[in-house]
Enzyme design. Structure first.
Site, PDB file in Angstrom:
ATOM      1  CG  ASP A  43     -25.028  98.195 -44.660  1.00 16.48           C
ATOM      2  OD1 ASP A  43     -25.935  97.917 -43.854  1.00 16.48           O
ATOM      3  OD2 ASP A  43     -24.919  99.311 -45.210  1.00 16.48           O
ATOM      4  CG  ASP A  54     -31.091 100.286 -45.261  1.00 12.72           C
ATOM      5  OD1 ASP A  54     -31.905 100.383 -46.189  1.00 12.72           O
ATOM      6  OD2 ASP A  54     -31.295  99.639 -44.216  1.00 12.72           O
TER       7      ASP A  54
HETATM    8  C1  XBP Z   1     -29.755 101.073 -41.732  1.00 19.82           C
HETATM    9  C2  XBP Z   1     -30.699 101.695 -40.835  1.00 19.82           C
HETATM   10  C3  XBP Z   1     -32.084 101.315 -40.895  1.00 19.82           C
HETATM   11  C4  XBP Z   1     -32.936 101.958 -41.943  1.00 19.82           C
HETATM   12  C5  XBP Z   1     -34.375 101.794 -41.568  1.00 19.82           C
HETATM   13  O1  XBP Z   1     -28.469 101.039 -41.132  1.00 19.82           O
HETATM   14  O2  XBP Z   1     -30.336 102.464 -40.002  1.00 19.82           O
HETATM   15  O3  XBP Z   1     -32.621 101.708 -39.685  1.00 19.82           O
HETATM   16  O4  XBP Z   1     -32.659 103.353 -42.018  1.00 19.82           O
HETATM   17  O5  XBP Z   1     -34.751 100.471 -41.441  1.00 19.82           O
HETATM   18  P1  XBP Z   1     -27.328 100.064 -41.667  1.00 19.82           P
HETATM   19  P2  XBP Z   1     -35.933 100.032 -40.435  1.00 19.82           P
HETATM   20  O6  XBP Z   1     -27.216 100.307 -43.135  1.00 19.82           O
HETATM   21  O7  XBP Z   1     -26.089 100.528 -40.946  1.00 19.82           O
HETATM   22  O8  XBP Z   1     -27.703  98.654 -41.316  1.00 19.82           O
HETATM   23  O9  XBP Z   1     -36.917 101.164 -40.372  1.00 19.82           O
HETATM   24  O10 XBP Z   1     -36.518  98.791 -41.072  1.00 19.82           O
HETATM   25  O11 XBP Z   1     -35.328  99.757 -39.090  1.00 19.82           O
HETATM   26 MG    MG Z   2     -25.628 101.147 -44.290  1.00 18.67          MG
END
Ligand code: XBP
Ligand code: MG
Length: 261
Positions: free
Chosen positions: A11, A13
């Site tokens: 993953d 973020d």
């Molecule tokens: C990550 C997210 C993303 C970011 C924003 O979730 O929820 O939406 O917060 O990115 P995960 P965008 O780590 O579970 O994949 O604004 O580019 O969508």
């Molecule tokens: Mg995440």
């Protein structure tokens, strides 16, 4: 005989880097200010909004809850997409300034996996340019090419906790879930990996520490480094102090043995 480990799926973020509180959140707020909106996502509110993955989906969710009158705007989908494009521009600028470092152990583990000829892949709901820009700024301009597959953003319509992005990545890798391990930081991420049949290690972040991680192989403070081992919050890590290629290979081996006994 267990399954030989063929790939590790990361993953982004919260897992590769702590991007949410001081990255995505201020980028959303900058886009709102630029659009003349009176919206301000504070640290606590943002933690609540993280229940919905995907930036466009998160904006819509916020509007439904806190700004329902704005849902009557004409061309709502395009308006949200435009606002989100501005947010992405602010987020990319922040990444390019090098403001978001990788989490402990990430750069080391990626290099070790490559050296061990274990594939590396990405499965994230975030926008593709966010991933490549983070990688380039933290690991150098060639680093996106290290990954065999990068699954990101709207490539599948249903975002995490749906397993779709993980199924997509597995298909692109040409591997079965049993041959791979996933690294995640959130409950939504774990729900996605488990539904895809993937053994998962969690490294918690400030926003996700209190999430329900039932079903994870291990819940750790971070990936750890030889000089600064991780703390184990749940699970049995069989004496390892930092996540390395050897630990992941052994984990996948044991998983196979457990299944076949
Ligand atoms: C990550 C997210 C993303 C970011 C924003 O979730 O929820 O939406 O917060 O990115 P995960 P965008 O780590 O579970 O994949 O604004 O580019 O969508
Ligand atoms: Mg995440």
């Amino acid at each position: 005989m267990g399954n030989p480990l063929r790939a590790v799926i990361f993953d982004v973020d919260g897992t590769l880097a702590d991007t949410e509180r001081d990255g995505h959140r201020p980028a959303f707020n900058a886009a709102f200010r630029e659009a003349g909106l009176p919206w301000e996502w504070g640290v606590e509110l943002y933690g609540e909004l993280l229940a919905v993955t995907g930036g466009k989906e998160r904006i819509r969710h916020y509007m439904e809850k806190y700004a329902p009158a704005d849902l009557n705007r004409s061309g709502l989908d395009d308006w949200i997409a435009g606002l989100h494009q501005a947010k992405t521009r602010h987020f990319l600028a922040l990444l390019e300034r090098g403001e978001i470092p990788l989490r402990p152990g990430v750069a080391r583990l990626l290099r070790e996996l490559r050296a061990a000829k274990i594939k590396i892949a990405i499965a994230t709901t975030t926008t593709p340019e966010n991933v490549t820009t983070l990688l380039k700024s933290a690991l150098g301009k060639d680093s996106p090419g290290w990954f065999d597959v990068i699954g990101a953003g709207d490539i599948v319509p249903a975002k995490k906790p749906a397993p779709d992005i993980y199924f997509w990545v597995l298909e692109q890798l040409g591997l079965a879930a049993q041959q791979c391990i996933a690294l995640e930081d959130s409950e939504n991420g774990l729900r996605a990996t488990l539904a895809a049949g993937l053994a998962t290690i969690i490294t918690v972040s400030d926003y996700t520490r209190s999430h329900d991680f039932t079903g994870a192989v291990a819940v750790l403070s971070d990936l750890g480094e030889p000089e600064r081992p991780f703390s184990v919050l749940a699970g049995n890590v069989h004496g390892h102090g930092w996540v390395d290629a050897q630990m992941l290979v052994a984990l996948n081996q044991r998983k196979g043995e457990e299944v076949s006994t």
